[in-house]
Design an enzyme around this catalytic site. Sequence first.
Site, PDB file in Angstrom:
ATOM      1  N   LYS A 112       0.853  -1.185   0.000  1.00  0.00           N
ATOM      2  CA  LYS A 112       0.000   0.000   0.000  1.00  0.00           C
ATOM      3  C   LYS A 112       0.891   1.238   0.000  1.00  0.00           C
ATOM      4  O   LYS A 112       1.844   1.321   0.773  1.00  0.00           O
ATOM      5  CB  LYS A 112      -0.879  -0.030   1.260  1.00  0.00           C
ATOM      6  N   HIS A 114      -0.205   4.424   0.484  1.00  0.00           N
ATOM      7  CA  HIS A 114      -0.780   5.553   1.203  1.00  0.00           C
ATOM      8  C   HIS A 114      -1.126   5.095   2.620  1.00  0.00           C
ATOM      9  O   HIS A 114      -0.975   3.916   2.954  1.00  0.00           O
ATOM     10  CB  HIS A 114      -2.031   6.084   0.487  1.00  0.00           C
TER      11      HIS A 114
END
Length: 232
Positions: A112, A114
């Site tokens: 991921k 973010h």
Amino acid sequence: MTSTQNPAHGVDPLAQEFVRFAVDAQVLRFGEFKTKAGRLSPYFFNAGLFDDGAKLGRLAEFYARRLLASGIAFDMLFGPAYKGITLAAAVAIELARLGRNVPFAYNRKEAKDHGEGGTLVGAKVAGRVLIIDDVISAGTSVRESIAMITAAGGTPCGVAIALDRQEMATENGSDVPWSAVQDVRNRLKLEVAAIATLDDLLQYLQSGQDPALQAALAPVQAYRSRYGAQAA
């Protein structure tokens, strides 16, 4: 007891209870099923069918009881994606209920970029980390988990699984005389705690507790004789 919970000379009550539960939940089925190794197996264990709250809670109870009896020292749990995520969370809840509160973490398949970012989610990976999974088929998931745990600063200490099939692993397309679980113990130097083994399943079938399954006994025995790992 450590990694050997199922002595050949005796009956393991916890394992027998688990096999009965898996049969009743239709997670353990009998017939003809093709394995990843291309073998025709007379039984199939699908942990994905522990698919409601009651069954998952009972499964977590078996994992927790086996772990607490195993003697394996661990500080936290790690669940490899995807099945291991649910298992690690459920087992952590059950261990806490039994008075052993430990943190847990798991990985994403894709990183991921973010929020918290990265591939690991949950508690900080540290100390002695126990991997929770359903089975060990080829050891690939275990090796990937070891790499992630080590890279994050933890020390892999063992693996807990529901069922040890005790059958010969394959390497480069050929059968080898040891099982995937034995490979994890011997090559990766990790303890393995299995709730039940194929030998436990055979003991259950031989006990006659479930007359409807008597026809499954001979095929499972034949499979064990043909594909069973040495000194499994």
